[in-house]
Design an enzyme around this catalytic site. Structure first.
Site, PDB file in Angstrom:
ATOM      1  N   LYS A   1     -24.289  14.627  20.477  1.00  0.00           N
ATOM      2  CA  LYS A   1     -24.222  13.183  20.216  1.00  0.00           C
ATOM      3  C   LYS A   1     -22.779  12.703  20.117  1.00  0.00           C
ATOM      4  O   LYS A   1     -22.493  11.569  20.484  1.00  0.00           O
ATOM      5  CB  LYS A   1     -25.016  12.823  18.956  1.00  0.00           C
ATOM      6  CG  LYS A   1     -26.515  12.880  19.199  1.00  0.00           C
ATOM      7  CD  LYS A   1     -27.301  12.366  18.031  1.00  0.00           C
ATOM      8  CE  LYS A   1     -28.797  12.566  18.239  1.00  0.00           C
ATOM      9  NZ  LYS A   1     -29.578  12.340  17.027  1.00  0.00           N
TER      10      LYS A   1
ATOM     11  N   LYS B   1     -34.182  18.538  28.316  1.00  0.00           N
ATOM     12  CA  LYS B   1     -35.318  18.211  27.440  1.00  0.00           C
ATOM     13  C   LYS B   1     -35.783  16.772  27.691  1.00  0.00           C
ATOM     14  O   LYS B   1     -34.955  15.888  27.921  1.00  0.00           O
ATOM     15  CB  LYS B   1     -34.808  18.359  26.004  1.00  0.00           C
ATOM     16  CG  LYS B   1     -35.783  18.114  24.918  1.00  0.00           C
ATOM     17  CD  LYS B   1     -35.065  18.095  23.572  1.00  0.00           C
ATOM     18  CE  LYS B   1     -34.337  16.796  23.369  1.00  0.00           C
ATOM     19  NZ  LYS B   1     -34.353  16.233  22.030  1.00  0.00           N
TER      20      LYS B   1
ATOM     21  N   LYS C   1     -36.397  10.520  24.314  1.00  0.00           N
ATOM     22  CA  LYS C   1     -36.684   9.090  24.136  1.00  0.00           C
ATOM     23  C   LYS C   1     -35.530   8.217  24.601  1.00  0.00           C
ATOM     24  O   LYS C   1     -35.722   7.080  24.968  1.00  0.00           O
ATOM     25  CB  LYS C   1     -36.855   8.782  22.641  1.00  0.00           C
ATOM     26  CG  LYS C   1     -38.080   9.274  21.989  1.00  0.00           C
ATOM     27  CD  LYS C   1     -38.162   8.606  20.606  1.00  0.00           C
ATOM     28  CE  LYS C   1     -38.540   9.559  19.520  1.00  0.00           C
ATOM     29  NZ  LYS C   1     -37.532   9.808  18.515  1.00  0.00           N
TER      30      LYS C   1
HETATM   31  P1  TYM Z   1     -37.095  13.029  17.059  1.00  0.00           P
HETATM   32  O1  TYM Z   1     -37.449  11.631  16.694  1.00  0.00           O
HETATM   33  O2  TYM Z   1     -35.981  13.256  18.029  1.00  0.00           O
HETATM   34  O3  TYM Z   1     -38.347  13.792  17.640  1.00  0.00           O
HETATM   35  C1  TYM Z   1     -39.568  13.827  16.951  1.00  0.00           C
HETATM   36  C2  TYM Z   1     -40.262  15.161  17.116  1.00  0.00           C
HETATM   37  O4  TYM Z   1     -40.512  15.429  18.500  1.00  0.00           O
HETATM   38  C3  TYM Z   1     -39.993  16.707  18.857  1.00  0.00           C
HETATM   39  N1  TYM Z   1     -39.517  16.618  20.254  1.00  0.00           N
HETATM   40  C4  TYM Z   1     -39.966  17.402  21.248  1.00  0.00           C
HETATM   41  N2  TYM Z   1     -40.873  18.386  21.272  1.00  0.00           N
HETATM   42  C5  TYM Z   1     -41.114  18.982  22.476  1.00  0.00           C
HETATM   43  N3  TYM Z   1     -40.494  18.614  23.621  1.00  0.00           N
HETATM   44  C6  TYM Z   1     -39.574  17.624  23.641  1.00  0.00           C
HETATM   45  N4  TYM Z   1     -38.986  17.268  24.759  1.00  0.00           N
HETATM   46  C7  TYM Z   1     -39.267  16.970  22.406  1.00  0.00           C
HETATM   47  N5  TYM Z   1     -38.432  15.948  22.070  1.00  0.00           N
HETATM   48  C8  TYM Z   1     -38.596  15.759  20.737  1.00  0.00           C
HETATM   49  C9  TYM Z   1     -38.842  16.927  17.899  1.00  0.00           C
HETATM   50  O5  TYM Z   1     -38.526  18.294  17.789  1.00  0.00           O
HETATM   51  C10 TYM Z   1     -39.398  16.349  16.628  1.00  0.00           C
HETATM   52  O6  TYM Z   1     -40.238  17.265  15.983  1.00  0.00           O
HETATM   53  N6  TYM Z   1     -34.391  14.675  13.196  1.00  0.00           N
HETATM   54  C11 TYM Z   1     -35.748  14.445  13.652  1.00  0.00           C
HETATM   55  C12 TYM Z   1     -36.546  13.531  12.721  1.00  0.00           C
HETATM   56  C13 TYM Z   1     -36.544  13.981  11.306  1.00  0.00           C
HETATM   57  C14 TYM Z   1     -37.280  15.083  10.752  1.00  0.00           C
HETATM   58  C15 TYM Z   1     -36.953  15.098   9.374  1.00  0.00           C
HETATM   59  C16 TYM Z   1     -38.171  16.010  11.291  1.00  0.00           C
HETATM   60  C17 TYM Z   1     -35.845  13.409  10.291  1.00  0.00           C
HETATM   61  N7  TYM Z   1     -36.091  14.080   9.127  1.00  0.00           N
HETATM   62  C18 TYM Z   1     -37.509  16.051   8.522  1.00  0.00           C
HETATM   63  C19 TYM Z   1     -38.717  16.966  10.429  1.00  0.00           C
HETATM   64  C20 TYM Z   1     -38.384  16.987   9.062  1.00  0.00           C
HETATM   65  C21 TYM Z   1     -35.701  13.784  15.026  1.00  0.00           C
HETATM   66  O7  TYM Z   1     -34.747  13.140  15.383  1.00  0.00           O
HETATM   67  O8  TYM Z   1     -36.834  13.880  15.738  1.00  0.00           O
END
Ligand code: TYM
Length: 325
Positions: free
Chosen positions: A110, A192, A195
């Site tokens: 990032k 990957k 979003k």
């Molecule tokens: P975020 O919003 O980027 O993604 C949400 C969840 O989706 C999973 N993910 C994927 N899984 C498989 N293939 C992909 N291409 C893919 N892209 C995203 C992510 O691994 C995630 O589980 N930091 C986290 C949000 C967060 C969080 C937490 C998660 C904040 N606090 C505490 C768990 C516990 C995030 O940005 O996820």
């Protein structure tokens, strides 16, 4: 088990998020105490539009419920509405070496992507995530593969807290799905699915059938024409086979057999149909929820209040242990 996980409100929730995280949440909520939130504080670390943020948050809540998270079983809320997340983050900051944070892959990525906005929040992001999990004494964290390093750091911080102030937190473990922990981009299968990329690179949970067909038919495939799973030689087809297998609930071997004498075109048409059918109830439920503002707000209020009760108890213990009586 106490389960904790969240998703950032930015962008559209796509099948990567669904297969990596939400699908696990749905089955886990049957037997466990689940806490799922919308990580709005994390979303502030990269450039965003404040006028759009609230709509994005509500969209995600609708998405959770439309995809099958049951607000009667699981606690669902918005992270910033439980102030203890930020409070615990500050306290945990004092236990986390800066070196641990500068080596985080997501921080490095990032800071390259947002060169003009390398803010302290971006660096501190994983500590807030540790606070999200430890605040509820989470034991397991269902996430996709890209969050592994962050959960690892949460364990390190929990351990340091326990060593310094006495046993308080269990070290949480990450839960990955057996398959689908890293769904790849449709336009560049070496990356990957994300979003924040071009919408052509992902299937949103609420894409129209026309869009799904368009995106799948133009998804990047590999040379040759056989539908065979081989991640190194055929990353594009292998990614599509993974999605097919998980949504149709069929082993990859069976799908390969089915398309043995057919080409990529037939396979993609069939995958588009699988996706359209799988996501149809999600679209229907989304439309219904969009007309139920009061119900949606109630879910968030009730969720925040249930979350707060647990959060306050943890904060009392943490404050006492850290000498902040
Ligand atoms: P975020 O919003 O980027 O993604 C949400 C969840 O989706 C999973 N993910 C994927 N899984 C498989 N293939 C992909 N291409 C893919 N892209 C995203 C992510 O691994 C995630 O589980 N930091 C986290 C949000 C967060 C969080 C937490 C998660 C904040 N606090 C505490 C768990 C516990 C995030 O940005 O996820």
């Amino acid at each position: 088990m106490r389960i904790v996980s969240g998703i950032q409100p930015t962008g559209e929730i796509h099948i990567g998020n669904y297969l990596g995280a939400i699908k696990q949440w749905i089955s886990l909520q049957e037997e466990n105490e689940c806490i799922f939130f919308i990580a709005d504080l994390h979303a502030l670390t990269v450039p965003y539009n404040p006028k759009e943020l609230q709509d994005k948050i509500i969209e995600k809540l609708v998405c959770y419920v439309a995809a099958g998270i049951n607000p009667e079983k699981s606690i669902i809320f918005v992270q910033s509405k439980v102030k203890e997340h930020a409070e615990l983050c500050w306290l945990l900051n004092t236990l986390c070496p800066v070196g641990e944070l500068t080596r985080m892959t997501q921080y490095k990525d990032k800071s390259k992507k947002f060169k003009d906005n390398i803010n302290a929040g971006l660096l501190d992001y994983p500590v807030l995530m540790a606070a999200d999990i430890l605040l509820y004494k989470g034991q397991a964290v269902p996430v996709g593969k890209d969050q592994e390093q962050h959960v690892e750091l949460t364990r390190t911080i929990a351990r340091k807290f326990n060593q310094t102030f006495g046993q308080t937190f269990e070290e949480p473990k990450e839960l990955f799905p057996k398959s689908g922990a890293k769904i790849m981009s449709l336009t560049d299968p070496k990356k990957k699915m994300s979003k924040s990329d071009d919408p052509k690179s992902y299937i949103s949970l609420f894409d129209s059938p026309e869009n799904i067909t368009k995106k799948i038919m133009s998804a990047e495939t590999d040379s040759g024409k056989e539908v065979i799973y081989n991640v190194t030689k055929k990353p594009g087809i292998s990614n599509l086979l993974t999605i097919y297998s998980l949504l149709a609930d069929k082993p990859i071997k069976d799908i390969e057999k089915e398309f043995k004498s057919k080409g990529y075109g037939d396979f993609k048409k069939s995958l588009a149909k699988v996706l359209i059918d799988y996501l149809e109830p999600f679209r229907r439920k989304q439309k219904e929820l969009q007309t139920r503002d009061v119900y949606v707000k109630e879910i968030l209020e009730k969720g925040a209040s249930r979350a707060k009760t647990i959060a306050e108890t943890t904060m009392q213990e943490v404050n006492e242990k850290m000498g902040l009586i």
